[in-house]
Design a protein around this motif. Structure first.
Motif, short mmCIF file in Angstrom:
data_model
loop_
_atom_site.label_atom_id
_atom_site.label_comp_id
_atom_site.label_asym_id
_atom_site.label_seq_id
_atom_site.Cartn_x
_atom_site.Cartn_y
_atom_site.Cartn_z
N LYS A 87 18.10 40.41 -26.44
CA LYS A 87 18.16 40.08 -27.87
C LYS A 87 18.62 38.64 -28.08
CE LYS A 87 20.31 41.43 -32.25
NZ LYS A 87 21.28 42.33 -32.93
N ARG A 88 19.59 38.20 -27.29
CA ARG A 88 20.06 36.81 -27.42
C ARG A 88 18.94 35.82 -27.08
NH1 ARG A 88 24.66 39.09 -24.93
NH2 ARG A 88 24.03 38.31 -22.88
N ALA A 89 18.11 36.20 -26.11
CA ALA A 89 17.06 35.29 -25.65
C ALA A 89 15.84 35.29 -26.55
CB ALA A 89 16.65 35.65 -24.22
N SER A 90 15.49 36.44 -27.13
CA SER A 90 14.21 36.51 -27.84
C SER A 90 14.29 37.20 -29.19
CB SER A 90 13.18 37.26 -26.97
OG SER A 90 13.61 38.60 -26.74
N GLY A 91 15.46 37.60 -29.61
CA GLY A 91 15.55 38.39 -30.83
C GLY A 91 16.31 37.74 -31.96
N GLN A 92 16.37 36.42 -31.98
CA GLN A 92 17.14 35.71 -33.01
C GLN A 92 16.21 34.95 -33.95
OE1 GLN A 92 20.36 36.26 -33.11
NE2 GLN A 92 20.44 37.32 -31.14
N SER A 93 16.61 34.85 -35.18
CA SER A 93 15.88 34.04 -36.15
C SER A 93 16.06 32.55 -35.79
CB SER A 93 16.40 34.28 -37.57
OG SER A 93 16.24 35.63 -37.94
N TRP A 94 15.10 31.72 -36.19
CA TRP A 94 15.18 30.30 -35.91
C TRP A 94 14.44 29.52 -36.99
CZ3 TRP A 94 10.36 28.20 -35.44
CH2 TRP A 94 9.32 29.07 -35.08
N LEU A 104 10.53 25.21 -41.75
CA LEU A 104 9.66 26.19 -41.10
C LEU A 104 10.49 27.01 -40.12
CD1 LEU A 104 6.67 23.81 -40.25
CD2 LEU A 104 6.83 25.40 -42.18
N GLY A 105 10.18 28.29 -40.02
CA GLY A 105 10.95 29.11 -39.09
C GLY A 105 10.47 30.53 -39.04
N GLN A 106 11.28 31.37 -38.46
CA GLN A 106 10.96 32.78 -38.31
C GLN A 106 12.21 33.60 -38.53
OE1 GLN A 106 9.78 34.56 -34.32
NE2 GLN A 106 7.79 34.45 -35.32
N LYS A 107 12.06 34.64 -39.33
CA LYS A 107 13.17 35.56 -39.60
C LYS A 107 12.95 36.84 -38.83
CE LYS A 107 15.63 37.86 -43.38
NZ LYS A 107 15.69 38.04 -44.86
N VAL A 108 13.91 37.22 -38.01
CA VAL A 108 13.81 38.43 -37.20
C VAL A 108 14.69 39.50 -37.83
CG1 VAL A 108 14.17 39.45 -34.93
CG2 VAL A 108 13.38 37.08 -35.13
N THR A 109 14.09 40.64 -38.15
CA THR A 109 14.84 41.74 -38.75
C THR A 109 14.51 43.05 -38.04
OG1 THR A 109 13.10 42.01 -40.40
CG2 THR A 109 15.02 40.72 -41.04
N PRO A 110 15.47 43.96 -37.95
CA PRO A 110 15.21 45.24 -37.28
C PRO A 110 14.39 46.18 -38.16
CG PRO A 110 17.44 45.22 -38.13
CD PRO A 110 16.87 43.84 -38.37
N LYS A 142 10.87 43.16 -36.22
CA LYS A 142 9.66 42.53 -36.74
C LYS A 142 10.00 41.10 -37.12
CE LYS A 142 10.55 44.66 -41.20
NZ LYS A 142 11.09 43.47 -41.84
N ARG A 143 8.98 40.30 -37.22
CA ARG A 143 9.19 38.88 -37.47
C ARG A 143 8.46 38.44 -38.73
NH1 ARG A 143 10.18 40.34 -32.73
NH2 ARG A 143 11.45 39.14 -31.27
N SER A 144 9.16 37.73 -39.58
CA SER A 144 8.58 37.17 -40.81
C SER A 144 8.61 35.65 -40.71
CB SER A 144 9.38 37.62 -42.04
OG SER A 144 9.45 39.03 -42.12
N SER A 145 7.50 35.03 -41.04
CA SER A 145 7.47 33.57 -41.05
C SER A 145 8.24 33.05 -42.27
CB SER A 145 6.03 33.06 -41.11
OG SER A 145 5.31 33.48 -39.96
N ILE A 146 8.98 31.97 -42.09
CA ILE A 146 9.72 31.32 -43.17
C ILE A 146 9.09 29.94 -43.42
CG2 ILE A 146 11.92 30.35 -43.90
CD1 ILE A 146 11.96 33.36 -43.88
N ILE A 147 8.69 29.68 -44.67
CA ILE A 147 8.08 28.39 -45.02
C ILE A 147 8.71 27.91 -46.34
CG2 ILE A 147 5.93 27.16 -45.50
CD1 ILE A 147 4.48 29.61 -44.21
N LYS A 148 9.32 26.75 -46.33
CA LYS A 148 9.83 26.13 -47.56
C LYS A 148 9.37 24.68 -47.54
CE LYS A 148 13.94 25.27 -50.37
NZ LYS A 148 13.62 23.84 -50.63
N VAL A 149 8.32 24.40 -48.32
CA VAL A 149 7.71 23.07 -48.32
C VAL A 149 8.43 22.17 -49.32
CG1 VAL A 149 5.58 21.77 -48.68
CG2 VAL A 149 5.50 24.06 -47.64
N SER A 150 8.78 20.98 -48.89
CA SER A 150 9.43 20.02 -49.78
C SER A 150 8.39 19.38 -50.69
CB SER A 150 10.11 18.93 -48.94
OG SER A 150 9.12 18.17 -48.25
N GLU A 151 8.86 18.70 -51.73
CA GLU A 151 7.94 18.02 -52.65
C GLU A 151 7.11 16.98 -51.89
OE1 GLU A 151 8.04 15.27 -56.71
OE2 GLU A 151 9.86 16.26 -56.01
N GLN A 152 7.77 16.27 -51.01
CA GLN A 152 7.04 15.26 -50.22
C GLN A 152 6.04 15.93 -49.29
OE1 GLN A 152 9.63 12.75 -47.86
NE2 GLN A 152 7.92 11.76 -46.80
#
Length: 440
Positions: free
Chosen positions: A110-117, A127-133, A399-409
């Motif tokens: 879990k420490r190696a592959s099960g964390q959000s980033w 940009l990132g990924q949310k990991v939830t059980p 499961k993994r959810s993609s996280i996207i927060k685009v700046s104005e620029q």
């Protein structure tokens, strides 16, 4: 041929017909009997429609368990604890030690592959990924002919480590025979609720939910042909781990390991099932002779000698290769469930091995240690699926959810790119949604 004789097919990669004989020995069909498929379809539909009433009916019919209601089929936490308390001290210690090792391994996983980033672009876009059980999972534990407390640990512990809050166990108890070690394993592994039901009806109850049994998000664990067929059919309604075939072991040997050890390692999978497959790859013909002699000596001592004999005679093979390098190449073609590298220099050969459910390095690393207490999961891909599948792990209960927060620029550059591609696809709504955020 006597049932106490086992003569695995002897092959050499140098013989002209090797390829045809090799492929014939590997062949196994995952197709399920049409009658089983129809019966499973009927059971699933009935449980989906009638719920608890259907589960009670099939439990009475198939397991000989006559009860007045579903409450009598649920194992309460105090019953699981009582089962643990009733065990001999040596079994308690073994169960706890195995559990601790399995938990430690999956916590590291879990420490190696099960964390959000996440990370930020230069323009501030996040940009990132949310990991939830998963919220709730069902684990199927075989019952009847044999008891498998190790299956409880290997399915429940990674789910628990992943953060699953609700772990529902089902286990058939034909004629009401409950195995204390299985119940104790459920207590040690942190199972939330347990029911004494099995077969396709248990899979249906977990997949669709009933008044008593909650619907789960995913079902894991091995079972017979009815269970496998049911899991295949409910996939999509719920997730499943895999459709497992017969157990397999492949031993790569350089001749340095005592032949009796290798023979017993071949037995360790052959004793599961007449369809299980045990294969030895070795460049030393004299050593292969020694292994066959050890098989002849040891087989009469085995309580499951008849099953071992049928498995080795029907699907086993002792294959002489030109070299250990060739043995590794053949192993990659087979992509076995369990792969033992029984060699003086196992780390020399490990880089050449790409496809296997689990790789056991060195003469002292018997596959059986992996089945029970080494730590890594023993739920492994079979029938060549290790080419594209992985062992059961913490990641199977997340499961993994993609996280996207685009700046104005960032929206200025990305919007133009998206607009061009969307117009190219003829999707003007997509293009305009991006263009509206452009400053010019």
């Amino acid at each position: 041929m006597s049932i106490l004789q086992a003569k695995p097919l002897r092959l050499s990669t140098s013989q002209p017909d090797f390829e045809a004989a090799f492929q014939a020995r590997l062949h196994w069909s995952a197709d399920t009997d049409a009658e089983i498929e129809q019966r499973v379809a009927d059971i699933l539909a009935d449980v989906q429609q009638r719920g608890d009433a259907a589960v009670l009916e099939y439990t009475a019919r198939f397991d000989g368990l006559q009860v007045g209601g579903m409450a009598e089929l649920e194992l309460k936490q105090d019953e699981l604890k009582a089962a643990f308390d009733s065990l001999p001290e040596v079994q308690k210690q073994a169960l706890q030690a195995a559990s601790a090792r399995v938990r430690s391994y999956h916590e590291a996983q879990k420490r190696a592959s099960g964390q959000s980033w996440s990370y930020r672009d230069a323009d501030g876009t996040l940009l990132g990924q949310k990991v939830t059980p998963l919220d709730r999972v069902g684990i199927y534990v075989p019952g009847g002919k044999a008891a498998y407390p190790s299956s409880v640990l290997m399915n429940a512990i990674p789910a628990h480590v992943a953060g699953v809050e609700d772990i529902i166990m089902v286990v058939p108890t034909p004629r009401g025979e409950r195995n204390a070690l299985v119940l104790a394993a459920a207590y040690v592994a942190g199972v939330s609720r347990a029911f004494t039901i099995g077969g396709a009806q248990a899979v249906a109850a977990l997949a669709y939910g009933t008044d008593t049994i909650p619907k789960v998000d995913k079902i894991t664990g091995p079972g017979n042909a009815y269970v496998a067929s049911a899991k295949r059919r409910v996939f999509g309604t719920v997730g499943i781990d895999m459709i497992a075939g017969p157990s397999e072991i492949l031993v790569l040997a350089d001749g340095s390991t005592p032949a009796e050890w290798v023979a017993m390692d071949l037995f360790s999978q052959a004793e599961h099932d007449e369809l299980a497959q045990s294969i030895l790859l070795c460049p030393d013909a004299a050593y292969i002779d020694e292994v066959q002699a050890a098989i002849d000596r040891l087989l009469p001592e085995m309580p499951r000698a008849e099953i071992i004999s049928k498995s080795l005679n029907g699907r086993g093979a002792l294959i002489q290769t030109a070299s250990m390098e060739e043995a590794c190449a053949i192993s990659n073609r087979i992509a076995p469930e369990h792969l033992e590298v029984s060699s003086r220099e196992p780390h020399r050969w490990e880089p050449l091995l790409k496809h296997a459910g689990a790789i056991f390095l060195g003469a002292y690393t018997s596959e059986s240690l992996g089945d029970y207490c080494a730590g890594p999961n023993h739920v492994l891909p079979t029938s060549g699926t290790a080419r594209f599948s992985s062992p059961l792990g913490v990641y199977d209960f997340q499961k993994r959810s993609s996280i996207i927060k685009v700046s104005e620029q960032g929206a200025q550059e990305l919007g133009r790119i998206a607009s061009v591609l969307a117009h190219g696809e003829g999707l003007q709504g997509h293009a305009r949604a991006a263009e509206m955020r452009l400053k010019d």
